[in-house]
Design an enzyme around this catalytic site. Structure first.
Site, mmCIF file in Angstrom:
data_model
loop_
_atom_site.group_PDB
_atom_site.id
_atom_site.type_symbol
_atom_site.label_atom_id
_atom_site.label_comp_id
_atom_site.label_asym_id
_atom_site.label_seq_id
_atom_site.Cartn_x
_atom_site.Cartn_y
_atom_site.Cartn_z
ATOM 1 N N GLN A 100 -18.199 -53.246 -21.323
ATOM 2 C CA GLN A 100 -16.920 -52.753 -20.803
ATOM 3 C C GLN A 100 -16.134 -53.854 -20.118
ATOM 4 O O GLN A 100 -14.949 -53.728 -19.892
ATOM 5 C CB GLN A 100 -17.118 -51.631 -19.782
ATOM 6 C CG GLN A 100 -17.934 -50.446 -20.260
ATOM 7 C CD GLN A 100 -19.407 -50.621 -19.975
ATOM 8 O OE1 GLN A 100 -19.794 -51.550 -19.268
ATOM 9 N NE2 GLN A 100 -20.227 -49.759 -20.541
ATOM 10 N N LYS A 101 -16.835 -54.893 -19.755
ATOM 11 C CA LYS A 101 -16.138 -55.923 -18.998
ATOM 12 C C LYS A 101 -15.184 -56.704 -19.880
ATOM 13 O O LYS A 101 -15.430 -56.901 -21.051
ATOM 14 C CB LYS A 101 -17.147 -56.871 -18.359
ATOM 15 C CG LYS A 101 -17.808 -56.221 -17.152
ATOM 16 C CD LYS A 101 -18.620 -57.219 -16.384
ATOM 17 C CE LYS A 101 -19.249 -56.539 -15.167
ATOM 18 N NZ LYS A 101 -20.328 -57.339 -14.613
#
Ligand code: GDP
Length: 172
Positions: A63-64
């Protein structure tokens, strides 16, 4: 924390978020486990592990945000360390894709790879054979690579991992 201006050989540590990179780095730097947090963790940075080795770590995939210019660091790198969470089969495919993307970069041609199968202390940890298979390592016949189990949390296998990396670099 220079933008790749360091003169010491770079080792790049990559892996999905939550694979244990921050814990690993904290161990290397202090010999102790520090509290890690997905937001406060060293999701990107360069550190001098010892006098001769600089380690840059990146979260990739997950998700980063991928920092757009991470590829910039590849120019100097002498080895790639790719960390996976051995206890999380649900993210192996994502890890495989992320690794494939990294290895497709021309600047990493000829650069050896160390796969760290982290969280080996977990009872459900996959074997290194299984992980190699899931990461599709047979797709890289020309790559010089190794895989090793470790536990960043317990500090098991870390020294060995770095010795192996140093050896891979020397062999080059
Ligand atoms: P990063 O996102 O790759 O930097 O991962 P972190 O270092 O933040 O670790 C993510 C989570 O996994 C944290 O809760 C860590 O305590 C845990 N963790 C990291 N290494 C290990 C390990 O070797 N064994 C176990 N059981 N947990 C670990």
């Amino acid at each position: 924390m220079g933008q790749g201006q360091t003169k010491s050989p770079q080792v790049i540590l990559m892996g999905l978020d939550n694979s244990g990179k921050t814990t690993f780095l904290a161990r290397l730097l202090t010999g102790q486990v520090m509290d890690t947090s997905p937001t406060i963790g060293f999701n990107v940075g360069s550190f001098n592990v010892d006098k001769r080795t600089s380690l840059t770590i990146w979260d990739i995939g997950g998700q980063k945000n991928m920092i757009p210019n991470w590829r910039y660091y590849l120019d100097d790198s002498k080895a790639l360390v790719f960390m996976v969470d051995s206890s999380d089969p649900s993210r192996m495919r994502e890890a495989q894709k992320a690794l494939r993307k990294v290895l497709s970069d021309e600047r990493l041609r000829g650069v050896p790879l160390m796969v760290l199968a982290n969280k080996a202390d977990q009872p459900n940890a996959m074997t290194i054979q299984e992980i190699s298979k899931q990461l599709g390592m047979s797709n890289y016949p020309h790559l010089q690579w190794q895989i090793q189990a470790c536990s960043a949390l317990q500090g098991v296998g870390l020294r060995q991992a770095f010795l192996s990396v140093a050896k891979l670099i020397k062999k080059r």
